[in-house]
Design a protein around this motif. Structure first.
Motif, PDB file in Angstrom:
ATOM      1  N   MET A  55       0.841  -1.172   0.000  1.00  0.00           N
ATOM      2  CA  MET A  55       0.000   0.000   0.000  1.00  0.00           C
ATOM      3  C   MET A  55       0.894   1.246   0.000  1.00  0.00           C
ATOM      4  N   LYS A  56       0.493   2.247  -0.770  1.00  0.00           N
ATOM      5  CA  LYS A  56       1.216   3.511  -0.847  1.00  0.00           C
ATOM      6  C   LYS A  56       0.465   4.574  -0.063  1.00  0.00           C
TER       7      LYS A  56
ATOM      8  N   GLU B  64      -0.281   7.432  -0.964  1.00  0.00           N
ATOM      9  CA  GLU B  64      -1.263   8.088  -1.833  1.00  0.00           C
ATOM     10  C   GLU B  64      -2.589   7.334  -1.885  1.00  0.00           C
ATOM     11  N   ASP B  65      -2.552   6.053  -1.523  1.00  0.00           N
ATOM     12  CA  ASP B  65      -3.764   5.232  -1.559  1.00  0.00           C
ATOM     13  C   ASP B  65      -4.666   5.448  -0.337  1.00  0.00           C
ATOM     14  N   ILE B  66      -4.138   6.061   0.700  1.00  0.00           N
ATOM     15  CA  ILE B  66      -4.915   6.287   1.920  1.00  0.00           C
ATOM     16  C   ILE B  66      -5.814   7.500   1.703  1.00  0.00           C
ATOM     17  N   LYS B  67      -7.093   7.252   1.699  1.00  0.00           N
ATOM     18  CA  LYS B  67      -8.091   8.318   1.533  1.00  0.00           C
ATOM     19  C   LYS B  67      -9.279   7.953   2.417  1.00  0.00           C
TER      20      LYS B  67
ATOM     21  N   ASP C 267      -5.471  11.324   5.147  1.00  0.00           N
ATOM     22  CA  ASP C 267      -4.942  11.263   3.786  1.00  0.00           C
ATOM     23  C   ASP C 267      -3.630  12.031   3.711  1.00  0.00           C
TER      24      ASP C 267
ATOM     25  N   ASN D  95     -10.597   0.809   8.666  1.00  0.00           N
ATOM     26  CA  ASN D  95      -9.858   1.485   7.604  1.00  0.00           C
ATOM     27  C   ASN D  95      -8.419   1.768   7.993  1.00  0.00           C
ATOM     28  N   ASP D  96      -7.601   1.985   6.971  1.00  0.00           N
ATOM     29  CA  ASP D  96      -6.187   2.288   7.164  1.00  0.00           C
ATOM     30  C   ASP D  96      -5.980   3.799   7.232  1.00  0.00           C
TER      31      ASP D  96
END
Length: 124
Positions: free
Chosen positions: A1-2, A4-7, A73, A44-45
């Motif tokens: 996971m990057k 940028e993927d955390i939203k 984010d 969630n992450d």
């Protein structure tokens, strides 16, 4: 996971709604929204602030209490780093990605979500 993927736009919306319900003295909806926030946090992450490989603990008051900052984010994380810099707290700060955990410590007041914007403190 990057990173940028955390939203987490839903969480930001829940927090806004909780504050709005509180302003309107709607305790039933505040309670319902706070439950939704806790459920969302479990599932969630997030971007979790670290320092030298350990969770960042920000003192809260003078009696040993603390909060742990997390971010929804990358934009919020970058704002948080600006906050750290302004308060001379940016040295050795980094982050990890993942789910947050329940912390059983009487001095732990909760996770501080998005320290540099409309922030919110909660526990799991």
């Amino acid at each position: 996971m990057k990173v940028e993927d955390i939203k987490n736009p839903e969480l930001k919306q829940y927090i806004t709604m909780s504050y709005m319900h509180e302003e309107n003295n709607n305790s039933e909806m505040v309670e319902k929204t706070n439950k939704q926030i806790k459920e969302y946090l479990k599932d969630n992450d997030f971007i979790i602030s670290t320092e030298n490989g350990k969770l960042v603990k920000i003192p809260y008051g003078n009696d040993g209490n603390y909060v742990i900052p997390i971010f929804t984010d990358l934009a919020e994380y970058n704002r948080g780093m600006e906050y750290y810099r302004l308060n001379n707290m940016d040295e050795n700060k980094d982050f990890t990605l993942g789910k947050i955990e329940k912390i059983d410590d009487p001095n732990f007041l909760g996770y501080l979500i998005n320290i540099a914007s409309v922030s919110y403190i909660t526990q799991l």
